[in-house]
Design an enzyme around this catalytic site. Structure first.
Site: not given
Ligand SMILES: NC(=O)c1ccc[n+]([C@@H]2O[C@H](COP(=O)([O-])OP(=O)(O)OC[C@H]3O[C@@H](n4cnc5c(N)ncnc54)[C@H](OP(=O)(O)O)[C@@H]3O)[C@@H](O)[C@H]2O)c1
Length: 275
Positions: A43, A47, A68, A102, A127-128, A130, A153
């Protein structure tokens, strides 16, 4: 959820959580391979880091750009590489194969939890990172018609839109808010994990009642501020529990060669997360 399913499948395995610093990921994967682990889930933030670290990349990891799930493989008596968990007494070299479970999980969960069929759908993806990238590419592959991308961003959303346009020219991918009603808003940001987080969407630019459904990948809390506002606006809502379930069940299928019991895993997950 894994240990409940492992017990039900009659396997003498344990699923353990280990915290690994990013710099230690190569050593952790090598160590697990040396110890004949059946496999690993990875995680945040591993990843993407794992992509060059596994011996073989499954097409799923190649296509959706993240690993993953790792399956350790050995050669059976006929010399064929097979998951180590499906070989009685593995001997000889072991190799790692990286998968992505995923991306399929998000599509399954949208269908199951929101009754949304991605083909032809108009989607606003928040979001953008992973998870957003894997979802965007997988949904484009599924044949969505429009994919609107909004990210804190903006340059990252623009890069993702460009990638979708070049890989899936039939999909209208654009940065910004949709100009009409849509089927679904998908939150793939981490905004909402904490009570003080801002909403990941600008409600003046796009009121929630213009979407049929809102899916939040976050599953803890069970209802984020986005989901609660969406529910009040009359949208169908679902959190990311179904996605978590399906990516995990698919990993267990790969390790065991059996079909993991989804209902039992969902019940274990709900009990563990929501009490
Ligand atoms: N349900 C599931 O099985 C599952 C699986 C995977 C992920 N998720 C969830 O999906 C989310 C993203 O995961 P990820 O792996 O993609 O993380 P990541 O790669 O760190 O990406 C985080 C994203 O959230 C944005 N962000 C963070 N804080 C923010 C804020 N305060 N306001 C607005 N945008 C914000 C970031 O924007 P910037 O680009 O501007 O930093 C980026 O687009 C997490 O909450 C994770 O728990 C769930």
């Amino acid at each position: 959820m894994h240990n409940a399913a492992i017990a039900a499948l009659g396997l003498d395995w344990r699923y353990l959580a280990c915290e690994v610093a990013p710099d230690d990921l190569p050593a952790a994967i090598a160590g697990a391979r040396a110890m004949h682990f059946v496999g690993l889930n990875l995680t945040v933030p591993h990843k993407l880091l794992a992509l060059p670290l596994v011996d073989v990349l499954d097409p799923s990891a190649e296509a959706w750009g993240a690993v993953n799930t790792v399956v350790f493989e050995a050669q059976d008596a006929s010399g064929e590489w097979r998951p180590i968990g499906q070989i009685d007494h593995p001997r000889g070299p072991v190799r790692s194969r990286g998968y992505n479970t995923d991306a399929d999980a998000i599509v399954l969960s949208l269908r199951e939890d929101l009754a949304i069929e991605p083909r032809g759908a108009r989607i606003l993806l928040l979001g953008a990172g992973g998870a957003a990238r894997a979802a965007a590419l997988r949904l484009a592959d599924e044949g969505v018609s429009e994919l609107w991308l909004v990210n804190r961003t903006e340059s990252k959303a623009a890069a993702l839109a460009d990638e979708i346009t070049s890989r899936y020219p039939a999909v209208h991918a654009a940065v910004g808010y949709p100009d009409s009603s849509i089927e679904i808003i998908l939150n793939a940001t981490s905004a909402g994990l904490h009570p003080t987080d801002p909403l990941p969407i600008d409600l003046e630019a796009f009121p929630l009642n213009r979407a049929d459904g809102v899916y939040d990948m976050i599953y803890r809390p069970a209802e984020t501020a986005l989901l609660s506002a969406a529910r009040l606006a009359g949208c169908r809502v679902a959190n990311g529990l179904g996605m978590l379930l399906h990516q995990g069940a698919a990993a267990l299928d790969l390790w065991s060669g059996q079909t993991a019991p989804r209902d039992l895993m969902r019940a274990a997950l709900e009990k563990e997360i929501y009490g």
